[in-house]
Design a protein around this motif. Sequence first.
Motif, PDB file in Angstrom:
ATOM      1  N   LEU A 247       0.828  -1.211   0.000  1.00 12.45           N
ATOM      2  CA  LEU A 247       0.000   0.000   0.000  1.00 12.45           C
ATOM      3  C   LEU A 247       0.862   1.262   0.000  1.00 12.45           C
ATOM      4  N   ASN A 248       1.892   1.278   0.857  1.00 13.91           N
ATOM      5  CA  ASN A 248       2.757   2.463   0.927  1.00 13.91           C
ATOM      6  C   ASN A 248       3.490   2.695  -0.395  1.00 13.91           C
ATOM      7  N   GLY A 249       3.897   1.606  -1.023  1.00 11.60           N
ATOM      8  CA  GLY A 249       4.582   1.736  -2.309  1.00 11.60           C
ATOM      9  C   GLY A 249       3.681   2.319  -3.378  1.00 11.60           C
ATOM     10  N   LEU A 250       2.423   1.869  -3.421  1.00 10.59           N
ATOM     11  CA  LEU A 250       1.479   2.395  -4.401  1.00 10.59           C
ATOM     12  C   LEU A 250       1.173   3.876  -4.150  1.00 10.59           C
ATOM     13  N   VAL A 251       0.925   4.220  -2.892  1.00 12.40           N
ATOM     14  CA  VAL A 251       0.620   5.617  -2.558  1.00 12.40           C
ATOM     15  C   VAL A 251       1.806   6.521  -2.895  1.00 12.40           C
ATOM     16  N   SER A 252       3.011   6.078  -2.577  1.00 13.78           N
ATOM     17  CA  SER A 252       4.209   6.881  -2.856  1.00 13.78           C
ATOM     18  C   SER A 252       4.367   7.142  -4.353  1.00 13.78           C
ATOM     19  N   GLN A 253       4.167   6.112  -5.150  1.00 19.42           N
ATOM     20  CA  GLN A 253       4.325   6.285  -6.597  1.00 19.42           C
ATOM     21  C   GLN A 253       3.249   7.193  -7.188  1.00 19.42           C
ATOM     22  N   LEU A 254       2.031   7.036  -6.717  1.00 18.55           N
ATOM     23  CA  LEU A 254       0.925   7.779  -7.315  1.00 18.55           C
ATOM     24  C   LEU A 254       0.899   9.244  -6.901  1.00 18.55           C
ATOM     25  N   PHE A 255       1.290   9.539  -5.661  1.00 16.74           N
ATOM     26  CA  PHE A 255       1.091  10.894  -5.134  1.00 16.74           C
ATOM     27  C   PHE A 255       2.387  11.668  -4.952  1.00 16.74           C
ATOM     28  N   GLU A 256       3.481  11.151  -5.471  1.00 20.13           N
ATOM     29  CA  GLU A 256       4.740  11.895  -5.451  1.00 20.13           C
ATOM     30  C   GLU A 256       4.688  12.984  -6.522  1.00 20.13           C
ATOM     31  N   ARG A 291     -15.534   0.420  -5.356  1.00 17.44           N
ATOM     32  CA  ARG A 291     -14.185   0.441  -5.929  1.00 17.44           C
ATOM     33  C   ARG A 291     -14.116   1.371  -7.133  1.00 17.44           C
ATOM     34  N   GLU A 292     -15.125   1.317  -7.969  1.00 19.79           N
ATOM     35  CA  GLU A 292     -15.138   2.162  -9.163  1.00 19.79           C
ATOM     36  C   GLU A 292     -15.199   3.647  -8.786  1.00 19.79           C
ATOM     37  N   GLU A 293     -16.010   3.966  -7.773  1.00 19.72           N
ATOM     38  CA  GLU A 293     -16.097   5.353  -7.315  1.00 19.72           C
ATOM     39  C   GLU A 293     -14.762   5.808  -6.716  1.00 19.72           C
ATOM     40  N   THR A 294     -14.158   4.932  -5.908  1.00 17.09           N
ATOM     41  CA  THR A 294     -12.885   5.277  -5.280  1.00 17.09           C
ATOM     42  C   THR A 294     -11.790   5.471  -6.326  1.00 17.09           C
ATOM     43  N   GLU A 295     -11.779   4.620  -7.344  1.00 14.81           N
ATOM     44  CA  GLU A 295     -10.776   4.764  -8.403  1.00 14.81           C
ATOM     45  C   GLU A 295     -10.934   6.111  -9.123  1.00 14.81           C
ATOM     46  N   LYS A 296     -12.178   6.521  -9.368  1.00 11.24           N
ATOM     47  CA  LYS A 296     -12.406   7.803 -10.046  1.00 11.24           C
ATOM     48  C   LYS A 296     -11.886   8.969  -9.199  1.00 11.24           C
ATOM     49  N   VAL A 297     -12.195   8.929  -7.900  1.00 12.35           N
ATOM     50  CA  VAL A 297     -11.757  10.007  -7.004  1.00 12.35           C
ATOM     51  C   VAL A 297     -10.235  10.013  -6.893  1.00 12.35           C
ATOM     52  N   LEU A 298      -9.644   8.827  -6.757  1.00 11.16           N
ATOM     53  CA  LEU A 298      -8.183   8.726  -6.699  1.00 11.16           C
ATOM     54  C   LEU A 298      -7.535   9.332  -7.942  1.00 11.16           C
ATOM     55  N   ARG A 299      -8.116   9.065  -9.081  1.00  9.21           N
ATOM     56  CA  ARG A 299      -7.561   9.588 -10.341  1.00  9.21           C
ATOM     57  C   ARG A 299      -7.576  11.124 -10.339  1.00  9.21           C
ATOM     58  N   ASP A 300      -8.710  11.709  -9.902  1.00  7.60           N
ATOM     59  CA  ASP A 300      -8.824  13.168  -9.893  1.00  7.60           C
ATOM     60  C   ASP A 300      -7.796  13.808  -8.959  1.00  7.60           C
ATOM     61  N   VAL A 301      -7.698  13.263  -7.732  1.00 10.64           N
ATOM     62  CA  VAL A 301      -6.789  13.850  -6.747  1.00 10.64           C
ATOM     63  C   VAL A 301      -5.337  13.558  -7.116  1.00 10.64           C
ATOM     64  N   GLN A 302      -5.090  12.382  -7.680  1.00 10.42           N
ATOM     65  CA  GLN A 302      -3.716  12.040  -8.076  1.00 10.42           C
ATOM     66  C   GLN A 302      -3.191  12.999  -9.137  1.00 10.42           C
ATOM     67  N   GLN A 303      -4.058  13.421 -10.036  1.00 13.11           N
ATOM     68  CA  GLN A 303      -3.634  14.373 -11.076  1.00 13.11           C
ATOM     69  C   GLN A 303      -3.211  15.704 -10.458  1.00 13.11           C
ATOM     70  N   VAL A 304      -3.928  16.120  -9.403  1.00 12.93           N
ATOM     71  CA  VAL A 304      -3.559  17.363  -8.706  1.00 12.93           C
ATOM     72  C   VAL A 304      -2.200  17.215  -8.045  1.00 12.93           C
ATOM     73  N   CYS A 305      -2.025  16.120  -7.305  1.00  8.02           N
ATOM     74  CA  CYS A 305      -0.782  15.933  -6.549  1.00  8.02           C
ATOM     75  C   CYS A 305       0.415  15.734  -7.478  1.00  8.02           C
ATOM     76  N   GLN A 306       0.218  15.027  -8.570  1.00  7.51           N
ATOM     77  CA  GLN A 306       1.323  14.782  -9.492  1.00  7.51           C
ATOM     78  C   GLN A 306       1.741  16.075 -10.201  1.00  7.51           C
ATOM     79  N   SER A 307       0.767  16.896 -10.582  1.00  8.98           N
ATOM     80  CA  SER A 307       1.106  18.148 -11.274  1.00  8.98           C
ATOM     81  C   SER A 307       1.637  19.202 -10.307  1.00  8.98           C
ATOM     82  N   ASN A 308       1.280  19.067  -9.012  1.00  5.57           N
ATOM     83  CA  ASN A 308       1.797  19.939  -7.951  1.00  5.57           C
ATOM     84  C   ASN A 308       1.604  21.421  -8.277  1.00  5.57           C
ATOM     85  N   PRO A 309       0.351  21.871  -8.386  1.00  2.00           N
ATOM     86  CA  PRO A 309       0.087  23.259  -8.776  1.00  2.00           C
ATOM     87  C   PRO A 309       0.551  24.254  -7.712  1.00  2.00           C
TER      88      PRO A 309
END
Length: 497
Positions: A247-256, A291-309
């Motif tokens: 879990l920590n590995g996935l979170v680190s990769q997605l939200f770095e 799961r489908e709802e959570t994946e959608k929300v994760l995708r939206d927030v991950q895009q914010v964190c990855q782009s680091n506005p």
Amino acid sequence: MCKILVKWLKTAGVDQSEIDASTETILQHMVVDSFDVSKAAKIPPENVPHLLDQMVESKQNRNMLYHLAEDHEGCPFLEYALELIASKGHSNEIVAIESTATNFPLFAEVLHRHILNSTHLQEHDLNSKLEDFKKVCCYSQTAYLYTQVLLTRIIQNQTNPQIIYHFKRLSEELEQHARKSHEKHGKEIDRVKLLLLRANDYPDEMQTIIDVLTSKQISPATIKRLFDSYSNSNPPPIELLRIPEVLNGLVSQLFEPHNSIFGDELDRSLYILSYACCMTDARTAEEISDREETEKVLRDVQQVCQSNPQNQELVDSARLVKENLKFPVVSMGALHWIHHNMKDESSYSSAMSIYLELLREIIQQHPVQRIHVFNILKESLQKNLIPEGPTQTDKILVDHIIYVMIHGVVHPALQFFEVILKQFSPELIRYFLLQTLKAISPPYSQSFSSALTIILRNDKVFRSCQDYEIKEMIRTFSDSCNPPQTQNLNLYFSPKK
């Protein structure tokens, strides 16, 4: 001779309780020094002196027997004494004796009682007992394996989420201690964990998880193998995905921030992480929808964190993040993103208010994540302190640490302040005390009043707090506590108008 000496001490005016305590201590030292393990080993249990029943009623005598048991492992007489002590209801003391693990019936009894009692302990009390628990359970391979099997069976047969979380925590704490104290057995510890999760029925997935545990990272190839396994009609047990390292590995990769993950790798990672958070082995229609709802929300927030506005773009994006913090996995991803940025002064200084607003929201919504928020705030304050005196940022961080403290992270926060106060300026010490004393109200637990009293008795605190307002607040706090804990505070801080 002893009686004569006692009589002389009485004549000299020594208090009787002090005489009794000194006499008992001297006699115990004599017993320890002259104890003959070969003679004690010959005493059969049925012929144990009745005096032993009386001895174990005394805390000092029990401590003496614990000392002897540590020095003379395997002595039948001392093992019997420990069993007797456990039967008298003192198993919480025996858990601190590592050699208990050599007597399996006694170890099992003490372990069972400790595990049952641990569910009723407050966080501070649990933490204080965990160290002894971990040492005993990691004393031998047999003790470690037995404890992990027992905890796993309890977890598998429980339906209460809080109880499951509690015992998972015990299991993970035990595993971490085993890794630190027995580093060369890391692979064996990994295999024990996976076998208890029935991973041996899924050899390919078991090897994939072992690769993650060994390399401490998740590669694209690993993500693809996990995706293939958990997207088919007969997936492995869900608990394999819920191993913290995965879990920590996935979170680190997605939200770095600025981490390049996209396309199929991104889709697979989001699927796996949402699957781990929402699904059970039953795989119901409701779970699939979640799961489908959570994946959608994760995708939206991950895009914010990855782009680091930054700047206004961050203000707009933070609204999206805040709206979705109700999802615990999104909150953990946001914590990783915030932690990364609060270590970077260039982005931290301009966006601190936004990050702190998100941290307050996480504190309110997710009690389990409060300790992670505290660690981020603590690290930021340590990094920000300067000898010249407090900045506005220092005061804001102190405010937020007090905020997380009154929301449950009490003793870690007080222990941190006790250590860090020597780096505080007098002005910041006064600010910390004023804000703390304003935030708290009675009744106070004995452990809390004791911990805060230690801080208040610090010489630097005393020298910094001579104005009437603080002295009056400290006196009020003192009067609201158990007098034996805080009576001396009034000697230091009794206000004079």
